[in-house]
Scaffold this motif. Structure first.
Motif, short mmCIF file in Angstrom:
data_model
loop_
_atom_site.label_atom_id
_atom_site.label_comp_id
_atom_site.label_asym_id
_atom_site.label_seq_id
_atom_site.Cartn_x
_atom_site.Cartn_y
_atom_site.Cartn_z
N GLY A 138 -1.46 3.34 -3.68
CA GLY A 138 0.35 4.13 -3.14
C GLY A 138 0.87 2.57 -1.88
O GLY A 138 -0.15 1.91 -1.41
N VAL A 139 1.62 2.50 -1.29
CA VAL A 139 2.11 1.60 -0.14
C VAL A 139 1.23 1.80 1.08
O VAL A 139 1.08 3.36 1.24
CB VAL A 139 3.78 1.05 0.50
N ILE A 140 1.42 1.23 2.31
CA ILE A 140 1.36 1.98 3.38
C ILE A 140 2.03 2.62 3.94
O ILE A 140 2.77 2.09 4.09
CB ILE A 140 0.07 0.32 3.95
N THR A 141 1.11 3.66 4.60
CA THR A 141 1.80 5.05 5.33
C THR A 141 1.60 4.83 6.77
O THR A 141 1.42 3.93 7.21
CB THR A 141 1.14 6.21 4.81
N LYS A 142 3.09 5.14 7.39
CA LYS A 142 3.08 5.04 8.90
C LYS A 142 2.41 4.87 9.89
O LYS A 142 1.64 4.11 10.85
CB LYS A 142 3.95 5.33 9.07
N LYS A 143 1.10 6.47 9.34
CA LYS A 143 -0.04 6.82 9.88
C LYS A 143 -1.10 6.10 8.77
O LYS A 143 -2.60 6.41 9.33
CB LYS A 143 -0.13 7.72 9.98
N GLY A 144 -1.16 4.75 8.18
CA GLY A 144 -2.47 4.56 7.34
C GLY A 144 -3.58 5.53 6.63
O GLY A 144 -4.15 5.21 6.42
N ALA A 146 -4.30 7.06 2.96
CA ALA A 146 -4.52 6.84 1.24
C ALA A 146 -3.59 7.83 0.84
O ALA A 146 -2.96 9.25 1.12
CB ALA A 146 -5.46 7.35 0.99
N SER A 147 -2.55 6.54 -0.13
CA SER A 147 -1.90 7.08 -0.66
C SER A 147 -1.15 6.86 -1.97
O SER A 147 -2.31 5.63 -1.94
CB SER A 147 -0.24 6.72 -0.17
N ILE A 148 -0.83 7.51 -3.09
CA ILE A 148 -0.58 6.99 -4.53
C ILE A 148 1.03 6.85 -4.55
O ILE A 148 1.79 7.52 -3.70
CB ILE A 148 -1.37 8.43 -5.46
N THR A 149 1.51 5.99 -5.78
CA THR A 149 2.82 6.22 -6.02
C THR A 149 3.22 6.48 -7.28
O THR A 149 2.62 5.35 -8.46
CB THR A 149 3.35 4.28 -5.83
N VAL A 150 3.62 7.72 -7.97
CA VAL A 150 3.58 7.81 -9.09
C VAL A 150 5.57 7.81 -9.98
O VAL A 150 6.21 7.81 -8.88
CB VAL A 150 3.34 9.60 -8.84
N GLY A 151 5.71 7.00 -11.37
CA GLY A 151 6.38 7.39 -10.96
C GLY A 151 6.18 7.81 -12.86
O GLY A 151 5.63 8.66 -13.68
N LEU A 152 7.84 9.03 -12.49
CA LEU A 152 7.76 9.87 -13.45
C LEU A 152 8.48 9.47 -14.30
O LEU A 152 9.38 8.37 -14.69
CB LEU A 152 8.62 11.31 -12.71
N VAL A 157 10.07 8.12 -8.77
CA VAL A 157 8.93 7.27 -7.87
C VAL A 157 9.13 8.15 -6.57
O VAL A 157 9.78 8.40 -5.47
CB VAL A 157 9.20 6.07 -7.46
N LEU A 158 7.43 8.30 -6.50
CA LEU A 158 7.04 9.59 -5.71
C LEU A 158 5.93 8.45 -5.10
O LEU A 158 4.98 7.94 -5.28
CB LEU A 158 6.95 10.79 -5.93
N ASN A 159 6.06 8.58 -3.71
CA ASN A 159 4.97 7.62 -3.09
C ASN A 159 3.68 9.05 -1.83
O ASN A 159 5.04 10.17 -1.50
CB ASN A 159 5.43 7.35 -1.89
N PRO A 185 -0.67 -6.72 -3.16
CA PRO A 185 -2.01 -7.17 -3.49
C PRO A 185 -2.27 -6.07 -1.57
O PRO A 185 -3.33 -5.34 -1.52
CB PRO A 185 -2.48 -8.26 -3.03
N ASN A 186 -1.32 -6.41 -0.67
CA ASN A 186 -1.36 -6.36 0.63
C ASN A 186 -0.81 -4.88 0.39
O ASN A 186 -0.48 -4.14 1.97
CB ASN A 186 -0.88 -7.39 2.06
N GLN A 187 0.01 -4.31 -0.36
CA GLN A 187 0.17 -2.43 -0.17
C GLN A 187 1.56 -2.73 -0.08
O GLN A 187 1.94 -1.79 0.83
CB GLN A 187 -0.50 -1.62 -0.02
N ALA A 188 2.07 -3.63 0.55
CA ALA A 188 3.87 -4.17 1.55
C ALA A 188 5.24 -3.92 0.18
O ALA A 188 6.49 -3.64 1.51
CB ALA A 188 3.71 -5.01 2.65
#
Length: 230
Positions: A138-144, A146-152, A157-159, A185-188
């Motif tokens: 996943g992308v970096i969240t505001k609170k840091g 862990a996340s995943i990005t899912v494509g349906l 597209v869900l983070n 690589p930097n998840q941004a």
């Protein structure tokens, strides 16, 4: 006298690979995994067909038809990469996607997401609005967190945060099904390729489209996020 016949068949194995940063792993044949970091290589052999692989940093997950192995990778004094199995557990369920998070394993079947610990305990199961086509870091969240990005399959597209019930961090609604998600690589920044082979590159925090391109066969981020190759 009966005349005989000769039939010729060609067996091809799909190329299975994964990467995270400077680490990369791929299946060789059906039973071996090659691990690469820079100019160093290592090999892991299994007594069974390798179905899926995923990695997060120096941790590699390998799925066989009936078992999952979790390996910790390291560097020997010479040019070899070392590997140590730190966990293994039985898993016979069929899955569509297989993704290793930092401390958990995420698998999907149809529209269901399941979260497993490295010991094989199922921690969370949730049902989404459509079939899961792909999972990435996943992308970096505001609170840091862990996340995943899912494509349906329906184009969404869900983070999702890797926490109980998989709470939604953000959602993008699209018109075509998602076939692939590639994380920078930097998840941004992340890229989405849909069923029409159209590429969209999004900024992770604003979700604005940075780049779009039609008829894309593949896409990869350079280690510098300002460079794309497609």
């Amino acid at each position: 006298m009966d005349s005989g016949s000769i039939a010729m068949y060609s067996l091809s194995c799909p190329f299975i690979w994964c990467s995270d940063g400077y680490w990369m792993a791929w299946r060789k044949g059906t039973t071996d995994i090659i691990v690469n970091h820079g100019d160093r290589f290592g090999r892991i052999r299994f007594h069974g067909d390798v179905r899926r692989i995923s990695m997060s940093g120096k941790v590699l997950a390998v799925k066989l038809p009936d078992k999952v192995f979790i390996y910790e990778l390291g560097m020997d004094d010479n040019t070899r990469i070392s590997s140590k199995c730190i966990h293994s557990f039985a898993m016979t369920r069929a899955d569509d996607c297989f993704h290793l998070s930092s401390k958990e394993l995420v698998v999907s079947k149809d529209d269901r997401l399941l979260l497993f610990s490295f010991e094989g305990n199922m921690l969370v199961e949730c049902t989404l609005k459509s079939r899961v086509n792909c999972i990435s870091a996943g992308v970096i969240t505001k609170k840091g967190m862990a996340s995943i990005t899912v494509g349906l399959e329906n184009g969404d597209v869900l983070n999702l945060l890797v926490r109980p019930t998989f709470p939604v961090d953000f959602e993008l609604q699209r018109t075509h099904g998602v076939s692939e998600i590639i994380q920078s690589p930097n998840q941004a920044v992340f890229a989405v390729i849909d069923d029409e082979r159209t590429l969209y590159v999004y900024h992770g925090s604003t979700r604005k489209i940075i780049l779009s391109e039609k008829d894309v066969a593949g896409f990869v981020f350079h280690t510098s996020v300002s460079h794309f190759i497609c």
